[in-house]
Design a protein around this motif. Structure first.
Motif, PDB file in Angstrom:
ATOM      1  N   ASP A  72       0.834  -1.209   0.000  1.00 11.46           N
ATOM      2  CA  ASP A  72       0.000   0.000   0.000  1.00 11.46           C
ATOM      3  C   ASP A  72       0.864   1.254   0.000  1.00 11.46           C
ATOM      4  OD1 ASP A  72      -2.484  -1.172  -0.114  1.00 11.46           O
ATOM      5  OD2 ASP A  72      -2.849  -1.099   2.045  1.00 11.46           O
ATOM      6  N   ARG A 124       2.500   1.649  -3.406  1.00  7.66           N
ATOM      7  CA  ARG A 124       1.524   2.008  -4.439  1.00  7.66           C
ATOM      8  C   ARG A 124       1.174   3.491  -4.374  1.00  7.66           C
ATOM      9  NH1 ARG A 124      -2.227  -1.118  -2.777  1.00  7.66           N
ATOM     10  NH2 ARG A 124      -1.625  -2.985  -3.936  1.00  7.66           N
ATOM     11  N   THR A 136       3.201  -2.093  -8.029  1.00  7.88           N
ATOM     12  CA  THR A 136       2.249  -2.784  -7.161  1.00  7.88           C
ATOM     13  C   THR A 136       0.792  -2.693  -7.616  1.00  7.88           C
ATOM     14  OG1 THR A 136       2.263  -0.789  -5.797  1.00  7.88           O
ATOM     15  CG2 THR A 136       3.635  -2.624  -5.049  1.00  7.88           C
ATOM     16  N   SER A 137       0.474  -1.899  -8.620  1.00  4.15           N
ATOM     17  CA  SER A 137      -0.917  -1.754  -9.041  1.00  4.15           C
ATOM     18  C   SER A 137      -1.228  -2.707 -10.185  1.00  4.15           C
ATOM     19  CB  SER A 137      -1.208  -0.317  -9.489  1.00  4.15           C
ATOM     20  OG  SER A 137      -0.676  -0.065 -10.778  1.00  4.15           O
ATOM     21  N   ASP A 138      -2.471  -3.184 -10.198  1.00  5.02           N
ATOM     22  CA  ASP A 138      -2.917  -4.129 -11.221  1.00  5.02           C
ATOM     23  C   ASP A 138      -2.672  -3.577 -12.630  1.00  5.02           C
ATOM     24  OD1 ASP A 138      -5.203  -6.569 -11.535  1.00  5.02           O
ATOM     25  OD2 ASP A 138      -5.189  -5.088 -13.151  1.00  5.02           O
ATOM     26  N   ALA A 185      -1.436  -6.997  -6.408  1.00  2.47           N
ATOM     27  CA  ALA A 185      -2.448  -6.479  -7.331  1.00  2.47           C
ATOM     28  C   ALA A 185      -3.858  -6.834  -6.883  1.00  2.47           C
ATOM     29  CB  ALA A 185      -2.192  -7.030  -8.736  1.00  2.47           C
ATOM     30  N   ASP A 230      -5.502  -3.983  -4.990  1.00  3.69           N
ATOM     31  CA  ASP A 230      -5.411  -2.664  -5.605  1.00  3.69           C
ATOM     32  C   ASP A 230      -6.732  -1.927  -5.378  1.00  3.69           C
ATOM     33  OD1 ASP A 230      -5.256  -0.451  -7.258  1.00  3.69           O
ATOM     34  OD2 ASP A 230      -4.327  -1.535  -8.913  1.00  3.69           O
ATOM     35  N   ARG A 257     -10.922  -3.902  -0.106  1.00  2.00           N
ATOM     36  CA  ARG A 257      -9.863  -4.735  -0.698  1.00  2.00           C
ATOM     37  C   ARG A 257      -9.129  -5.600   0.324  1.00  2.00           C
ATOM     38  NH1 ARG A 257      -8.162   0.409  -0.041  1.00  2.00           N
ATOM     39  NH2 ARG A 257      -6.051   0.846   0.723  1.00  2.00           N
TER      40      ARG A 257
END
Length: 404
Positions: free
Chosen positions: A22, A25, A45-47, A318, A321, A329
């Motif tokens: 987190d 990201r 780190t993000s999809d 991911a 995200d 999430r």
């Protein structure tokens, strides 16, 4: 100075993998991190950005061709197992296609289904053993989650019984990002010795197994000695750890949250829902080392990954995200409609063993919970110790009371 210009030192102990993800990201589409030994890389780190880079032809996994820093990486670096090898994991372009094509036919969904009787036999034997166990507390990671995928992948590759313990020990050590240089070097040495012994044995005693097939490919000139060893490294190393953590993560989620188990009993969710939610919520692999920029790549007006830079894609992160899964999430919910994840990777390096891992979980989990429907955790969640790694995601032990 942009936030990503100040590198973040990744925690080699993996104490708070999703919290760390987190924080990374929040710094942008890619941010600078330092790996063990002060080795720099870009963390993603993000999809959305993982998909973009994993599918970009300007991103390679071949460290020998595309990572100039490899020349300065010592042999006892804790991540050495993951770079510098000669397998489909560490190949690019035509070399990757050639090496993957040698392995892929054994890991199709159809071939995975042909292994179902073997998985059922292993699961049945383990459950019979647990039924006879009179201890109040049992470690289900060691005595259930580990043996199933390990026995199956070792059987698929014809690993003799006398090599099982040493091979498993060495494979486990290669994912320890908190290892000292001496421990990392010892693990690689033991793994190399195990693989050499396996190749020597199967060269004398070939059978209907993948090691024998790879040895035949080497004999036919389709595989070099290094590629044979590298392919065994890859499949025996990565072929079990993902499924181990998938099994253990699913068990942990259900025994610690009675509401999720109630959804199963009521028929509101099925075992496939549990498996996919575990893959989303507790991706068995978090950071997957390493990829390399073949040329400069601009992600936005502030972020340029330079040619030759190392890239660390956080596939396991991911699944949490916020752009995909919103404010819930971090909640485990097998009934959620969207269980999108990248737990098995993305693009040309998508995990060959995905169908096998899912099948193993689909056999093992209902059998376990049918046999022991009253299982409860033996220790509070906060007392469970994470694996000492930022690569794999799981607990060192999973103590439960089988009979409640």
């Amino acid at each position: 100075m942009e936030p990503s210009a100040c590198p973040v030192v990744l925690d080699p102990e993996g104490a708070d993998l999703h919290g760390e993800a987190d924080r990374l990201r929040a710094r942008g589409p890619a941010t600078r991190v330092l790996l063990p030994g002060g080795v720099p890389a870009w963390s993603v780190t993000s999809d959305r950005w993982i998909r973009r880079l994993a599918g970009d032809r300007r991103v390679s996994r071949d460290s020998r061709r595309h990572w100039p820093a490899l020349a300065d990486i010592p042999d006892d670096w804790p991540l050495r197992f993951w770079v510098g090898g000669s397998s489909a994991l560490a190949a690019y372009g035509e070399d990757h296609r050639r090496l993957r094509d040698l392995l892929a036919p054994s890991f199709t969904p159809r071939r995975a289904e042909r292994l179902r009787p073997r998985v059922e036999a292993v699961v049945g034997g383990l459950i019979d053993r647990l039924r006879r166990d009179e201890r109040e507390v049992v470690d289900l990671r060691a005595e259930f989650a580990v043996p199933i995928p390990t026995e199956v992948i070792f059987g698929l590759f014809g690993v003799p019984d006398d090599l099982h313990d040493a091979m498993h020990r060495a494979v486990n050590a290669t994912v320890r990002t908190a290892a000292t240089p001496a421990e990392a070097a010892a693990a690689l040495k033991e793994l190399a010795e195990c693989l050499a012994a396996l190749v020597e044995y199967k060269s004398r005693e070939p059978g209907e197994d993948m090691t024998s097939d790879l040895i035949a490919a080497r004999r036919d000139g389709r595989l070099t000695d290094r590629e044979l060893t590298g392919s065994l490294h890859l499949m025996l190393g990565a072929g079990s750890e993902t499924a181990v953590n998938l099994l253990a993560g699913s068990v942990h989620a259900l025994v610690t949250d009675p509401g999720q188990a109630a959804l199963l009993r009521a028929g509101r969710v099925g075992w496939d829902d549990v498996i996919e939610e575990t893959l989303r919520h507790q991706g068995p692999l978090i950071h997957m080392p390493l990829r390399y920029a073949v040329e400069d790549i601009d992600l936005d007006e502030h972020t340029r990954i330079r040619k030759g830079d190392a890239i660390l894609l956080a596939f396991g992160a991911a699944g949490r995200d916020p752009e995909v899964h919103g404010p819930t999430r971090h909640d485990y919910d097998a009934a959620r409609p969207n269980k999108q994840h990248l737990a098995f990777g993305y693009g040309v390096h998508y995990c060959l063993g995905a169908a096998l891992a899912r099948m193993e979980a689909a056999v093992a989990l209902p059998a376990l919970f049918t046999a022991f429907p009253r299982m409860t955790p033996a220790v509070p969640r906060e007392e469970l110790r994470p694996l000492p790694s930022f690569i794999v995601n799981g607990y060192r032990a999973l103590p439960v009371r089988l009979r409640g």
